[in-house]
Design an enzyme around this catalytic site. Sequence first.
Site, PDB file in Angstrom:
ATOM      1  N   PRO A  37       0.624   1.001  -7.867  1.00  0.00           N
ATOM      2  CG  PRO A  37       1.915   1.421  -9.766  1.00  0.00           C
ATOM      3  CD  PRO A  37       1.296   0.318  -8.975  1.00  0.00           C
ATOM      4  CD  GLU A  96       3.934  -2.588 -18.533  1.00  0.00           C
ATOM      5  OE1 GLU A  96       3.366  -1.593 -18.044  1.00  0.00           O
ATOM      6  OE2 GLU A  96       5.153  -2.645 -18.700  1.00  0.00           O
ATOM      7  NE  ARG A 155       5.547  -1.172  14.368  1.00  0.00           N
ATOM      8  CZ  ARG A 155       5.233  -0.072  15.049  1.00  0.00           C
ATOM      9  NH1 ARG A 155       4.149   0.608  14.730  1.00  0.00           N
ATOM     10  NH2 ARG A 155       5.980   0.354  16.035  1.00  0.00           N
ATOM     11  CG  ASP A 185       5.371   4.113  16.862  1.00  0.00           C
ATOM     12  OD1 ASP A 185       6.398   4.420  17.480  1.00  0.00           O
ATOM     13  OD2 ASP A 185       5.005   2.937  16.672  1.00  0.00           O
TER      14      ASP A 185
HETATM   15  N1  SAM Z   1       2.139  -0.553 -15.299  1.00  0.00           N
HETATM   16  C1  SAM Z   1       1.893  -0.256 -13.919  1.00  0.00           C
HETATM   17  C2  SAM Z   1       1.617   1.226 -13.745  1.00  0.00           C
HETATM   18  O1  SAM Z   1       2.356   2.020 -14.340  1.00  0.00           O
HETATM   19  O2  SAM Z   1       0.700   1.597 -12.991  1.00  0.00           O
HETATM   20  C3  SAM Z   1       3.081  -0.626 -13.058  1.00  0.00           C
HETATM   21  C4  SAM Z   1       3.284  -2.088 -12.930  1.00  0.00           C
HETATM   22  S1  SAM Z   1       4.563  -2.492 -11.807  1.00  0.00           S
HETATM   23  C5  SAM Z   1       5.964  -2.584 -12.864  1.00  0.00           C
HETATM   24  C6  SAM Z   1       4.269  -4.152 -11.378  1.00  0.00           C
HETATM   25  C7  SAM Z   1       3.516  -4.359 -10.073  1.00  0.00           C
HETATM   26  O3  SAM Z   1       4.258  -3.819  -9.012  1.00  0.00           O
HETATM   27  C8  SAM Z   1       2.160  -3.702  -9.964  1.00  0.00           C
HETATM   28  O4  SAM Z   1       1.162  -4.474 -10.578  1.00  0.00           O
HETATM   29  C9  SAM Z   1       1.974  -3.613  -8.467  1.00  0.00           C
HETATM   30  O5  SAM Z   1       1.450  -4.808  -7.928  1.00  0.00           O
HETATM   31  C10 SAM Z   1       3.403  -3.413  -7.962  1.00  0.00           C
HETATM   32  N2  SAM Z   1       3.722  -2.021  -7.614  1.00  0.00           N
HETATM   33  C11 SAM Z   1       4.555  -1.207  -8.281  1.00  0.00           C
HETATM   34  N3  SAM Z   1       4.649  -0.010  -7.700  1.00  0.00           N
HETATM   35  C12 SAM Z   1       3.873  -0.050  -6.597  1.00  0.00           C
HETATM   36  C13 SAM Z   1       3.547   0.887  -5.580  1.00  0.00           C
HETATM   37  N4  SAM Z   1       4.047   2.114  -5.591  1.00  0.00           N
HETATM   38  N5  SAM Z   1       2.708   0.502  -4.590  1.00  0.00           N
HETATM   39  C14 SAM Z   1       2.189  -0.739  -4.585  1.00  0.00           C
HETATM   40  N6  SAM Z   1       2.459  -1.677  -5.529  1.00  0.00           N
HETATM   41  C15 SAM Z   1       3.281  -1.343  -6.535  1.00  0.00           C
END
Ligand code: SAM
Length: 239
Positions: free
Chosen positions: A89, A116, A154, A169
């Site tokens: 994220p 995490e 795609r 698209d």
């Molecule tokens: N503690 C992290 C933070 O707040 O930045 C969030 C960890 S999340 C619960 C667990 C995993 O989900 C991350 O390591 C990532 O690989 C994935 N993930 C969660 N949200 C995401 C997003 N918006 N885009 C891409 N991957 C995501």
Amino acid sequence: MRIDIVSLFPEFVEQCAGFGVTGRARERGLLDLHGWNPRDWAEGNYRKVDDRTFGGGPGMVMLVEPLRRCLAALRQADPLPPRVVYLSPQGRPLDQARVRELAALPRLALLCGRYEGVDERLVQAEVDEEISIGDYVLSGGELAAAVVVDAVARLQEGALNDAGSASQDSFEDGLLDCPHYSHPVEHAYGTVPEVLRSGNHAAIARWRRQQALGRTWQRRPDLLAGRVLSKADQALLDE
Ligand code: SAM
């Protein structure tokens, strides 16, 4: 194109990529997908892949070593060096322009976090870029990886039955797509616009462009911000 998925649940991404255009791209040999589970590179009876976060607080962190070994094996499996992407994220938000760039790469490795996230040292040492699929938090990177796989699959040449359809698209030329209609012409929910049935290709192209401009202006004005429209586009928008 080859894509390696590093995940505690690689089957999840592989399953997601088994349908429709993505499934067809794989059948046609345009997309070669490989799942890698860091647990297979973990040590001990429990094959531990996570541990508590230093500094206290809730949640577990994915350990460096199982991931490092897994990535080393993945690199050795094929001479093509992969671009290693950590789905996070905190990464750069994914857009169609970046999807196009990723789709042109010969090999991608998608690292999916859980808990995490991944120990920062692994990220610093092994990851080329971080990509986010939006400003919200998922419980794991697998859905985000499936999004990347679908979007790049795609765009592989030969994946879509109609090669031109991807270029029309949303986002491809910076605008949203125009609305689409099919049979029947008359329905209780409405009638297909007459121009689309006229057979007049110039009028249809003009209508579609106007709809695309109008929709973008109404729904995603941010896409038009800073963009200088041609006189013809501006006239269509002003109509
Ligand atoms: N503690 C992290 C933070 O707040 O930045 C969030 C960890 S999340 C619960 C667990 C995993 O989900 C991350 O390591 C990532 O690989 C994935 N993930 C969660 N949200 C995401 C997003 N918006 N885009 C891409 N991957 C995501």
